[in-house]
Design an enzyme around this catalytic site. Sequence first.
Site, PDB file in Angstrom:
ATOM      1  N   CYS A 100       0.836  -1.203   0.000  1.00  0.00           N
ATOM      2  CA  CYS A 100       0.000   0.000   0.000  1.00  0.00           C
ATOM      3  C   CYS A 100       0.877   1.263   0.000  1.00  0.00           C
ATOM      4  O   CYS A 100       1.751   1.426   0.851  1.00  0.00           O
ATOM      5  CB  CYS A 100      -0.930   0.005   1.208  1.00  0.00           C
ATOM      6  SG  CYS A 100      -1.965   1.481   1.200  1.00  0.00           S
ATOM      7  N   ASN A 204       0.398  -8.419 -11.366  1.00  0.00           N
ATOM      8  CA  ASN A 204      -0.687  -7.462 -11.111  1.00  0.00           C
ATOM      9  C   ASN A 204      -0.322  -6.085 -11.668  1.00  0.00           C
ATOM     10  O   ASN A 204       0.814  -5.649 -11.551  1.00  0.00           O
ATOM     11  CB  ASN A 204      -0.950  -7.391  -9.605  1.00  0.00           C
ATOM     12  CG  ASN A 204      -1.891  -6.258  -9.214  1.00  0.00           C
ATOM     13  OD1 ASN A 204      -1.536  -5.406  -8.414  1.00  0.00           O
ATOM     14  ND2 ASN A 204      -3.082  -6.231  -9.764  1.00  0.00           N
ATOM     15  N   GLY A 205      -1.336  -5.455 -12.249  1.00  0.00           N
ATOM     16  CA  GLY A 205      -1.194  -4.075 -12.695  1.00  0.00           C
ATOM     17  C   GLY A 205      -1.651  -3.866 -14.120  1.00  0.00           C
ATOM     18  O   GLY A 205      -1.126  -4.472 -15.056  1.00  0.00           O
TER      19      GLY A 205
HETATM   20  C1  LIG Z   1      -9.530   1.897  -4.849  1.00  0.00           C
HETATM   21  C2  LIG Z   1      -8.353   0.988  -4.642  1.00  0.00           C
HETATM   22  C3  LIG Z   1      -8.179   0.397  -3.406  1.00  0.00           C
HETATM   23  C4  LIG Z   1      -7.098  -0.476  -3.198  1.00  0.00           C
HETATM   24  N1  LIG Z   1      -6.974  -1.117  -2.014  1.00  0.00           N
HETATM   25  C5  LIG Z   1      -6.011  -2.069  -1.845  1.00  0.00           C
HETATM   26  C6  LIG Z   1      -5.957  -2.876  -0.683  1.00  0.00           C
HETATM   27  O1  LIG Z   1      -6.790  -2.763   0.222  1.00  0.00           O
HETATM   28  N2  LIG Z   1      -4.967  -3.808  -0.588  1.00  0.00           N
HETATM   29  C7  LIG Z   1      -4.023  -3.970  -1.586  1.00  0.00           C
HETATM   30  O2  LIG Z   1      -3.144  -4.823  -1.478  1.00  0.00           O
HETATM   31  N3  LIG Z   1      -4.063  -3.226  -2.702  1.00  0.00           N
HETATM   32  C8  LIG Z   1      -5.040  -2.302  -2.866  1.00  0.00           C
HETATM   33  N4  LIG Z   1      -5.134  -1.621  -4.029  1.00  0.00           N
HETATM   34  C9  LIG Z   1      -4.183  -1.948  -5.127  1.00  0.00           C
HETATM   35  C10 LIG Z   1      -4.770  -3.078  -6.008  1.00  0.00           C
HETATM   36  O3  LIG Z   1      -4.929  -4.266  -5.295  1.00  0.00           O
HETATM   37  C11 LIG Z   1      -3.867  -3.343  -7.220  1.00  0.00           C
HETATM   38  O4  LIG Z   1      -2.610  -3.744  -6.769  1.00  0.00           O
HETATM   39  C12 LIG Z   1      -3.682  -2.110  -8.103  1.00  0.00           C
HETATM   40  O5  LIG Z   1      -4.916  -1.434  -8.291  1.00  0.00           O
HETATM   41  C13 LIG Z   1      -3.100  -2.485  -9.464  1.00  0.00           C
HETATM   42  O6  LIG Z   1      -3.937  -3.422 -10.108  1.00  0.00           O
HETATM   43  P1  LIG Z   1      -4.987  -2.980 -11.257  1.00  0.00           P
HETATM   44  O7  LIG Z   1      -4.244  -2.161 -12.261  1.00  0.00           O
HETATM   45  O8  LIG Z   1      -5.516  -4.270 -11.797  1.00  0.00           O
HETATM   46  O9  LIG Z   1      -6.041  -2.161 -10.577  1.00  0.00           O
HETATM   47  C14 LIG Z   1      -6.169  -0.723  -4.246  1.00  0.00           C
HETATM   48  C15 LIG Z   1      -6.365  -0.099  -5.480  1.00  0.00           C
HETATM   49  C16 LIG Z   1      -7.438   0.736  -5.690  1.00  0.00           C
HETATM   50  C17 LIG Z   1      -7.621   1.368  -7.040  1.00  0.00           C
END
Ligand SMILES: Cc1cc2nc3c(=O)[nH]c(=O)nc-3n(C[C@H](O)[C@H](O)[C@H](O)COP(=O)(O)O)c2cc1C
Length: 328
Positions: A100, A204-205
Site C-alpha cells: 500500500c 498485477n497491474g
Molecule cells: C480503490 C483501490 C483500493 C485499493 N486497495 C487495496 C488494498 O486494500 N490492498 C491492496 O493490497 N491493494 C489495494 N489496491 C491496489 C490493487 O490491489 C492493485 O494492486 C492495483 O490497483 C493495481 O492493479 P490494477 O491495475 O488491476 O487495478 C487498491 C487499489 C485501488 C484502485
Amino acid sequence: MKIGTLEIKHPVLLAPMAAVTDLPFRTICEEHGVGLTITEFLSAHALKAGASKTVDKMTPSLFDRPFGVQIFGRDVNAMITGATMACTIGASLIDINMGCPAKRVVAGACGSALMKEPTLAQELVSSIRQAIPEHIPITVKHRSGWDATSLNAPEFACAMVEAGACMITVHGRSRKQGFSGSTDLSIIRRVREAVPVDVPVVGNGDVTDVERYRQMKEETGCDAVMIGRGAMGNPWLFRRIVAIESGNIDPGPPTCQERVEVFQRHVELLYQQKSQRLIHEIRKASAWYAKGLYGANKFRQKAWSIDDCELLVTQATDYLKNQSECAA
Ligand SMILES: Cc1cc2nc3c(=O)[nH]c(=O)nc-3n(C[C@H](O)[C@H](O)[C@H](O)COP(=O)(O)O)c2cc1C
C-alpha cells in the site's frame, strides 16, 4: 493452481481494493469465475482493538467459496491476532499487505514501507506462520520496490518465501509511482525467475482486457494474474479469461441484457449485505456498470442527485437498457 495446500480452480484473482472488494462485489466476481477473492486490507491494529468498522469487513464468501483476508500492520502481536481472527471465520489464506502506497499507511511504516525493512517483514511472515494452522497459506502482496533507486522486488519476494510465504503477488509499480505511469512487466518476470518454481507468482497491474491478460502472462511468465480496477463494473473479464484458459472460445463482452441482469444482481446483494449508506453503494455500482458507455458522465451526475434507492435502481436500469452499442 496450488497455493501451498490450497487449490484454486482458475489462475485469475480479484485484487484486494479498499471500499471496493466488499462481499457483494466479491460475490459478483465469483459468479463470473474468478479463482479467488481477497478482502480489502484490514488494519491488524484495529482488528486487535475490536474496532467494529474493521471487524465487520472481515466477511467470509457466500456458499463456502474460498476467500482470502488481507491484513496490514507492523506489530507482530497485532498481526498474529488479525491472522488468527481471519482463520476463525474460515479464511482460505492470509495475505499480508506490503504494497500500500497511501500516505497514512506508510507514515506508520506499514504497507509498502515494509519493503525497506525486509528483516521485520520476514519476522512478521514467520511469526504468523508459526501461530496459525499449518494448512492455511500465508501470501504476500508487494510492489516493485520503494522507488526507482530501490527496485528490490526479486530479493524481497525470496526473503518472504524463505520466511514462509507460499504465494507472491507483485504490482509492477514502485511506492513512489503510486498509480502513475504503467506497470513494469520486466520486474514481475524477474520475481518469477527468482522465486522457487513451486511458489506461484501473481502478476498485477493494468490488466483491463483479454489482450493485457495475455501480455501479462507471456511477458512475465507469471502463474496467475490479479485484476483490480479492470474488474469494476466488468466481472465478465473473469468469464472471458476462464474460457480462454479452459481452451474454449472467448465469449466476448456482455450483451446489454447481461449488463442489466448483473447490475440488478449486484443491487440485490447490496440490499442483502449493506445496512448503511445503501444509496452511496448503489450510486457507486451504477457508475461502475456505466463506465465506457454512451452518456456515462451525464448519467453519473444524475445518479449522484438521486436520493431514493429504488428510483436510482430504476433510472440506472433504464440507462443500461438503452445502450444500443452493447446490445448483442
Ligand atoms: C480503490 C483501490 C483500493 C485499493 N486497495 C487495496 C488494498 O486494500 N490492498 C491492496 O493490497 N491493494 C489495494 N489496491 C491496489 C490493487 O490491489 C492493485 O494492486 C492495483 O490497483 C493495481 O492493479 P490494477 O491495475 O488491476 O487495478 C487498491 C487499489 C485501488 C484502485
